[in-house]
Design an enzyme around this catalytic site. Structure first.
Site, short mmCIF file in Angstrom:
data_model
loop_
_atom_site.label_atom_id
_atom_site.label_comp_id
_atom_site.label_asym_id
_atom_site.label_seq_id
_atom_site.Cartn_x
_atom_site.Cartn_y
_atom_site.Cartn_z
N THR A 77 0.88 -1.13 -0.04
CA THR A 77 0.03 0.01 0.04
C THR A 77 0.86 1.24 0.03
O THR A 77 0.98 1.86 1.09
CB THR A 77 -0.87 -0.11 1.06
OG1 THR A 77 -0.11 -0.07 2.42
CG2 THR A 77 -2.25 -1.07 1.07
N ASN B 18 2.54 2.61 14.68
CA ASN B 18 3.80 2.99 13.94
C ASN B 18 4.07 4.42 13.82
O ASN B 18 5.05 4.90 14.23
CB ASN B 18 3.30 2.76 12.24
CG ASN B 18 3.92 1.47 11.94
OD1 ASN B 18 4.37 0.75 12.62
ND2 ASN B 18 3.76 0.97 10.54
N ARG C 286 14.16 0.68 1.02
CA ARG C 286 13.15 1.56 0.87
C ARG C 286 13.13 2.91 1.83
O ARG C 286 13.26 2.57 2.96
CB ARG C 286 11.53 0.81 1.04
CG ARG C 286 11.32 0.00 -0.27
CD ARG C 286 10.14 -0.71 -0.08
NE ARG C 286 10.21 -1.72 0.63
CZ ARG C 286 9.15 -2.65 0.97
NH1 ARG C 286 8.24 -2.52 0.36
NH2 ARG C 286 9.32 -3.69 1.74
N CYS D 86 7.72 1.61 6.05
CA CYS D 86 6.48 1.59 6.79
C CYS D 86 6.38 3.07 7.52
O CYS D 86 5.55 3.91 7.30
CB CYS D 86 6.38 0.56 7.90
SG CYS D 86 6.14 -1.12 7.30
N1 LIG Z 1 7.53 -4.64 5.30
C1 LIG Z 1 7.15 -4.55 6.70
O1 LIG Z 1 7.98 -4.85 7.70
C2 LIG Z 1 5.56 -4.66 7.01
C3 LIG Z 1 5.23 -4.60 8.33
C4 LIG Z 1 3.83 -4.60 8.82
C5 LIG Z 1 2.99 -4.37 7.95
N2 LIG Z 1 3.27 -3.80 6.56
C6 LIG Z 1 2.33 -3.48 5.58
O2 LIG Z 1 2.00 -4.79 4.76
C7 LIG Z 1 1.86 -4.62 3.24
C8 LIG Z 1 2.74 -5.34 2.59
O3 LIG Z 1 3.88 -4.93 2.85
P1 LIG Z 1 5.34 -5.70 2.35
O4 LIG Z 1 6.51 -4.74 2.75
O5 LIG Z 1 5.17 -7.06 2.52
O6 LIG Z 1 5.14 -5.49 0.75
P2 LIG Z 1 6.13 -6.01 -0.37
O7 LIG Z 1 6.10 -4.89 -1.40
O8 LIG Z 1 7.32 -6.64 0.01
O9 LIG Z 1 5.25 -7.31 -1.24
C9 LIG Z 1 4.12 -7.14 -1.89
C10 LIG Z 1 3.81 -8.31 -2.63
O10 LIG Z 1 2.62 -8.52 -3.46
C11 LIG Z 1 2.84 -8.83 -4.62
N3 LIG Z 1 1.56 -8.51 -5.36
C12 LIG Z 1 1.26 -7.40 -5.80
N4 LIG Z 1 -0.01 -7.48 -6.41
C13 LIG Z 1 -0.46 -8.70 -6.24
C14 LIG Z 1 -1.48 -9.52 -6.50
N5 LIG Z 1 -2.58 -8.91 -7.21
N6 LIG Z 1 -1.77 -10.89 -6.16
C15 LIG Z 1 -0.65 -11.40 -5.61
N7 LIG Z 1 0.39 -10.85 -5.25
C16 LIG Z 1 0.51 -9.47 -5.60
C17 LIG Z 1 4.10 -8.21 -5.27
O11 LIG Z 1 4.47 -8.61 -6.40
C18 LIG Z 1 5.01 -8.21 -3.93
O12 LIG Z 1 5.73 -9.60 -4.02
C19 LIG Z 1 2.01 -3.06 3.35
O13 LIG Z 1 0.63 -2.26 3.44
C20 LIG Z 1 2.68 -2.53 4.39
O14 LIG Z 1 2.60 -1.42 4.75
C21 LIG Z 1 4.76 -4.24 6.02
O1 LIG Z 2 15.32 3.81 18.25
C1 LIG Z 2 15.17 3.81 17.14
C2 LIG Z 2 14.55 2.82 16.24
C3 LIG Z 2 14.41 2.56 14.90
N1 LIG Z 2 15.20 3.84 14.44
C4 LIG Z 2 15.12 3.64 12.80
O2 LIG Z 2 13.71 3.43 12.45
C5 LIG Z 2 13.40 2.82 11.20
C6 LIG Z 2 12.34 1.63 11.30
O3 LIG Z 2 13.06 0.55 12.21
P1 LIG Z 2 12.06 -0.62 12.81
O4 LIG Z 2 11.01 -0.16 13.28
O5 LIG Z 2 12.91 -1.32 13.63
O6 LIG Z 2 11.87 -1.44 11.37
P2 LIG Z 2 10.54 -1.62 10.53
O7 LIG Z 2 10.64 -2.94 9.87
O8 LIG Z 2 10.46 -0.43 9.73
O9 LIG Z 2 9.12 -1.85 11.58
C7 LIG Z 2 8.33 -0.89 11.91
O10 LIG Z 2 7.43 -0.89 10.71
C8 LIG Z 2 6.68 -1.95 10.40
C9 LIG Z 2 6.01 -2.03 9.27
O11 LIG Z 2 4.46 -1.27 9.61
C10 LIG Z 2 5.91 -2.26 11.89
O12 LIG Z 2 5.14 -3.63 11.57
C11 LIG Z 2 6.94 -2.70 12.94
O13 LIG Z 2 6.28 -2.80 14.19
C12 LIG Z 2 7.72 -1.30 12.95
O14 LIG Z 2 8.78 -1.37 14.18
C13 LIG Z 2 14.91 2.26 10.85
O15 LIG Z 2 15.05 3.29 10.17
C14 LIG Z 2 15.51 2.53 12.22
O16 LIG Z 2 16.80 2.68 11.94
C15 LIG Z 2 15.71 4.69 15.07
O17 LIG Z 2 16.14 5.67 14.27
N2 LIG Z 2 15.91 4.67 16.56
#
Ligand SMILES: NC(=O)c1ccc[n+]([C@@H]2O[C@H](COP(=O)([O-])OP(=O)(O)OC[C@H]3O[C@@H](n4cnc5c(N)ncnc54)[C@H](O)[C@@H]3O)[C@@H](O)[C@H]2O)c1
Ligand SMILES: O=c1ccn([C@@H]2O[C@H](COP(=O)(O)OP(=O)(O)O[C@H]3O[C@H](CO)[C@@H](O)[C@H](O)[C@H]3O)[C@@H](O)[C@H]2O)c(=O)[nH]1
EC number: 1.1.1.22
Length: 431
Positions: A87, A209, A328, A261
């Site tokens: 998203t 977040n 990213r 995120c």
């Molecule tokens: N990355 C994280 O740490 C994290 C953590 C919590 C929540 N989120 C949320 O979860 C969602 C996904 O994030 P992500 O980082 O896993 O995304 P990502 O970009 O890593 O992966 C998304 C995947 O979806 C696939 N895709 C696109 N359209 C599709 C379709 N129609 N059918 C099947 N697959 C399809 C893409 O090819 C890709 O592999 C976002 O909304 C993000 O904000 C991400």
């Molecule tokens: O004390 C801190 C902690 C983190 N960061 C920075 O914050 C960013 C995000 O870090 P982190 O939260 O550890 O990683 P993400 O994988 O982005 O995870 C966040 O974003 C995800 C996507 O929504 C959520 O699911 C998680 O709970 C949330 O922690 C990074 O650039 C870190 O370097 C700092 O600068 N200082």
């Protein structure tokens, strides 16, 4: 119970693999990317995440999980379909829901039995309700369908561990049927379940977040003031952390938050609030502080260095945090762009992020997986990610290998005393 998952990124793939790991024996992960699907079938993970590949291999070999591009066969008889597609941020800051809508359309045309659709992606408040209406309107077959919210809280780099040991499972439901289905899915994880309505569940994700992003921006703001008034942010954070109301986590000042995120989720909630006639002033401040913070060190450097033109500059650490290959919104990108624009010859080091960095900077900079090579004859060095390889690096090398031992450390990796004793010119954050 057949569970299909749309999207095999950080959330979708890790969720699928962990569901299989705790005992679900019919998990199908769907992606539109054929190369990814082939790779996963061969036991390889398309993303760098600790423990993931091992669990993929194990659960694929015992037939609990499969991967496919054929969404129709995956969705048609699934009891639960989880949506975990991206998203991303639109230009105006709002969340782009095109991928979600595309999956919703595919679901509506495929399902042949009663289905619970679960949105794991981070989506603006009201999206679950809209998607439910959309699917029901476009249904090809006469079946019952409901949409439930189940936001994800894993962090990259520790995604598998976070999923298997989640602090809570948040479910946003509008019926007992949906609640019981999700409780059944998550029972083997034995984690606390917080059940709310869908709008609250969607808000819990953004508020969590954005609160963490605000915490980081607050500490960065205080760190900048520490530099001016002669305090040390690390001592300040330590002193604060003993107060249980504050806690010890997410108090680390640095070069700003990045990742897929925090940057987009702060902007999306701010957009949503203004769109509803309310200004979230705290979130606006978090975003503004972060934007300035990302360039704080290069700006400081340009006041100290006459010109970057033709200068060899090492950038250590490229990913937005350690433990991931993801760039990213990484602060390194903004900083490298700044340096390249001013004529610096950048050589970039990262233990796992080089391939993704190449996609961004192509031939405009040099790349290496060796710190020694990056800093050799460099006249300045910027540290952007606190990889353990960088933290554990013997700092005497900066003195011995660089043309001029001038370090700008955006993650406070080293002790000021050590650097001073070696005669290294060292600038960090808030100290
Ligand atoms: N990355 C994280 O740490 C994290 C953590 C919590 C929540 N989120 C949320 O979860 C969602 C996904 O994030 P992500 O980082 O896993 O995304 P990502 O970009 O890593 O992966 C998304 C995947 O979806 C696939 N895709 C696109 N359209 C599709 C379709 N129609 N059918 C099947 N697959 C399809 C893409 O090819 C890709 O592999 C976002 O909304 C993000 O904000 C991400
Ligand atoms: O004390 C801190 C902690 C983190 N960061 C920075 O914050 C960013 C995000 O870090 P982190 O939260 O550890 O990683 P993400 O994988 O982005 O995870 C966040 O974003 C995800 C996507 O929504 C959520 O699911 C998680 O709970 C949330 O922690 C990074 O650039 C870190 O370097 C700092 O600068 N200082």
């Amino acid at each position: 119970m057949k569970i299909a998952i749309a999207g095999t990124g950080y959330v979708g793939l890790v969720t699928g693999v962990c569901l299989a790991e705790v005992g679900h024996d019919n998990v199908v992960c769907v992606d539109i990317d054929e190369n990814k699907v082939e790779l996963m079938k061969s036991g390889k993970s398309p993303i760098y995440e600790a423990d993931l590949e091992e669990l993929m291999k194990k659960n694929y070999s015992i037939g609990r999980i499969d991967y496919t591009v054929d969404y129709q066969s995956a969705y048609k008889d699934a009891e639960i379909i989880m949506i975990a597609v991206g998203t991303p941020e639109r230009k105006d800051g709002s969340a782009n829901l095109d991928y979600i809508k595309k999956v919703a359309k595919q679901i509506a045309s495929s399902i042949t039995k009663d289905t619970l659709v679960v949105i794991k992606s981070t989506v603006p408040i009201g999206t679950n309700q809209d998607i439910e209406k959309y699917i029901r309107k476009n249904l090809k077959n006469n079946v019952k369908v409901e949409v439930a919210s189940n936001p994800e809280f894993l962090s990259q780099g520790t995604a598998v561990k976070d999923t298997l040991n989640a602090s809570r499972i948040v479910i946003g439901v509008e019926s007992l049927w949906a609640q019981e289905m999700l409780e059944k899915v998550y029972k083997p994880f034995n984690q606390p379940i917080v059940a709310t309505n869908r709008n609250s569940a969607e808000m819990i994700k953004y508020a969590s977040n954005d609160f963490l992003a605000l915490k980081i921006s607050f500490m960065n703001d205080i760190a900048n003031l520490c530099e001016i008034v002669g305090a040390n942010i690390e001592d300040v954070a330590l002193g604060m952390s003993y107060d249980e109301r504050i806690g010890s986590k997410f108090l680390k000042a640095g070069i700003g938050y990045g990742g897929s995120c925090f940057p987009k989720d702060t902007k999306a909630l701010h957009w949503l609030s203004t769109h509803n006639g309310y200004e979230l002033k705290t979130i606006k401040a978090a975003i503004e502080v972060n934007e300035c913070q990302k360039l704080r060190l290069v700006r400081k450097a340009s006041r100290l260095v006459e010109s970057f033109e033709g200068m060899k500059v090492a950038v250590l650490g490229l990913t937005f945090k350690p433990g991931t290959d993801d760039l990213r919104e990484a602060p390194s990108i903004t900083n490298i762009e700044y340096l390249v624009d001013r004529g610096a010859n950048v050589i970039a080091y990262d233990p796992v992020g080089i391939e993704n960095t190449k996609k961004i900077f192509k031939e405009n900079i040099k790349y290496t997986t060796s710190i020694d090579e990056a800093i050799k004859d460099a006249e300045a060095c910027f540290i952007m990610t606190e990889w353990k390889e960088i933290i554990n690096y013997d700092v005497i090398n900066y003195k011995e290998k660089m043309k001029k031992a001038l370090i700008f450390d955006g993650r406070n990796c080293y002790k000021i005393e050590d650097m001073k004793n070696l005669g290294i010119e060292y600038y960090s954050i808030g100290r």
